[in-house]
Design an enzyme around this catalytic site. Sequence first.
Site, PDB file in Angstrom:
ATOM      1  N   CYS A 272     -22.514 -28.486  18.122  1.00  0.00           N
ATOM      2  CA  CYS A 272     -21.564 -29.595  18.163  1.00  0.00           C
ATOM      3  C   CYS A 272     -22.261 -30.942  18.305  1.00  0.00           C
ATOM      4  O   CYS A 272     -21.832 -31.939  17.701  1.00  0.00           O
ATOM      5  CB  CYS A 272     -20.553 -29.392  19.289  1.00  0.00           C
ATOM      6  SG  CYS A 272     -21.282 -29.240  20.933  1.00  0.00           S
TER       7      CYS A 272
ATOM      8  N   HIS B 205     -19.182 -30.111  24.827  1.00  0.00           N
ATOM      9  CA  HIS B 205     -18.808 -30.408  23.448  1.00  0.00           C
ATOM     10  C   HIS B 205     -19.050 -31.889  23.144  1.00  0.00           C
ATOM     11  O   HIS B 205     -19.250 -32.700  24.059  1.00  0.00           O
ATOM     12  CB  HIS B 205     -17.337 -30.046  23.226  1.00  0.00           C
ATOM     13  CG  HIS B 205     -16.940 -29.979  21.780  1.00  0.00           C
ATOM     14  ND1 HIS B 205     -17.717 -29.392  20.812  1.00  0.00           N
ATOM     15  CD2 HIS B 205     -15.836 -30.451  21.127  1.00  0.00           C
ATOM     16  CE1 HIS B 205     -17.106 -29.472  19.644  1.00  0.00           C
ATOM     17  NE2 HIS B 205     -15.969 -30.124  19.807  1.00  0.00           N
TER      18      HIS B 205
ATOM     19  N   ASP C 245     -13.257 -34.362  14.770  1.00  0.00           N
ATOM     20  CA  ASP C 245     -14.157 -33.312  15.263  1.00  0.00           C
ATOM     21  C   ASP C 245     -14.585 -32.470  14.067  1.00  0.00           C
ATOM     22  O   ASP C 245     -13.893 -31.540  13.660  1.00  0.00           O
ATOM     23  CB  ASP C 245     -13.463 -32.444  16.310  1.00  0.00           C
ATOM     24  CG  ASP C 245     -14.419 -31.451  16.973  1.00  0.00           C
ATOM     25  OD1 ASP C 245     -15.490 -31.181  16.395  1.00  0.00           O
ATOM     26  OD2 ASP C 245     -14.097 -30.949  18.067  1.00  0.00           O
TER      27      ASP C 245
END
Length: 648
Positions: free
Chosen positions: A212, A254, A269
């Site tokens: 991520c 994250h 995202d």
Amino acid sequence: MELKKDSNAVSIDMQLIVHSEKRRAAQGTHSDRQADPGALLQRRGGFQGVANGIRKWQKIEAHDLHGTQLTVEVHPRDAVPQLLKKFSLAKSTYIQGSWCLQGDKNGNTKPRQPGGKDAHAYPWDRSSLKSMPLDLRQFEKLDTYASQVTVKSDLDELVSDLVQEAHSDLERVRAIWIWICHHIEYDIMAAQEKDCQAFKPTDILRTQKTNCDGYAGLFEKMCRIAGVQCMTVPGYSKGFGYQTGQSFSGEFDHAWNAVYLEGRWHLVDSTWGSGLVDKTTSKFTFLYNEFYFLTHPALFIEDHFPDNKNWQLLKPPQSLRQFENSMYHKSEFYNKGMLSAHPETSMIRTVNGKATVTIESCAPTLFMFMLNGKQEHGLLSLRKNGMKLEVYPPTMGTHNLQIFAKGSSDIYSSVLEYTLKCNFVDFGAQLPTELHQPVGPSWFSEQMGIMKPSHPDPIIHTSDGRCSISFGVDEGISILASLHGDDGLITEETQRRYIFQLHWEKRTELKVQLPHAGKFALKIFVKKRQEPGNYIFVFNYLLCCTNTKVNWPMFPESFGNWGQDNELLEPLSGVLPANRNIPFKLKLHGIAKALVKGQDTWPLTLNHEGYWEGSCSTAGCQEVYVMVLENANHNFYSYILKYKVNAQ
């Protein structure tokens, strides 16, 4: 100025001096506007190169000037920082082979921090899944182009190719988003090994894998190259491995992005937009998810909690405790048109052994559920805009409840997950194992050709073990019904022998006789007569009888001479078409002969499997009877079944 450093970065606390254009002119700043940006920074006390690729700041004399305190983190060239608070550089422009900084109209070169005009109201107002008005059809050509751009070893070259078909900041961001989501794979091993979590963009392009942090860092850098302000936002997430109701503390798990478009910050995202990780195999699968592109902040907060509350882009912002306790609606919940669910907490305590969940959707939707991995112990009824589910856990303790929705696709996707706490079991509410979903007629049964049911409710109570259910049927539709219980007396071969089907005008009637007291699932199937294939399950009723004296045979509704051990295979319909040859197949015990009588008489013959078989013509008659001769020494035939023939 305070300087901190480790093996990978240098962190400097310093005073930032901001000059106005007027004061700079007064101090004799001559050809700054035409100077190379790097040289300009060096003259002002900026970067100075060092041999190992790390750059450091020279000392700045503050004199009597006022400025803003900030932390600058300097990383190796071309590296992607991990979950760090930092300022991104502002817009850039491509001049003579290189990308250069481009300030706003006031000369500022750092992105504006989120403020009041960026905030959206909470809770969600149901207006849109996006934070700005979008017609996704406008991206069809661009999406196709961006997804097909080949991987490059040079990031500038890649961005240059991507933005060729983009004509606005929004389209440039869209092209970058689509490319990353279709080309970069989530690296599960790197996510689990902390020493592998920092990725250079060049390495990401080479391996086409990252975690991520790498996704967010790559997206930010590509946006900067394209001239769009972008920030990486670290925080907590309800992603892979999340357990319903868990708390969050310690390191952030994250990272995602905020991008500045049309005077406002928006959230994306690309990690979650690219695909998903299978919980059982821990393997990543590319599965594009539009939901995480410019997601409405009131929805984004359900599974993303940033380190800085300002990046929630919400008014009012939510606390970490609210984030932990709030219901987690998965992205598919909204992708498939769901609007709300009740209860709004992820943990439900049963009341008298029952838990109830309702969902509101913007359009008719098919649902299913699983309690502890099985489609049992619940009544799910469809509504025009949603569903209602009543669950009866079979044991005390903690249970997992998952709810799935089908939407416009052919695949059921998980949309909600609850934890049930049960401290009482209602054994009187136990349901048949074969009671499938949905229960009761609905918009779906109408869609499948079944209308105006005599019993709109999903549960039918009978005091004598019998009931009659009727409904309108579209022309060309055949109905099939079967009865199911848990005691083993109703087998696969006999499950239709407790139901007799009649047709009159445009309605079908099902006469049901229960073999004993208890709870039964009456399943309804449909099939278009002219089409090949199997019958399709539409819905079922729950039949309940508490009368212990009930003991009905498996008869079709006809004459009393129909024996309890007889079996009717065909024809199952109580109404036969006119002017047709109709096959018959029955198992009859203790008889000498059998025949079918219409306009004429046709004998049935006993085959080696013990079935009486034959056929008859319905031409010229209104009724057809099945008759048997019980004693070979007698000539008297008994009527056991009666069929009606449709008028011509």
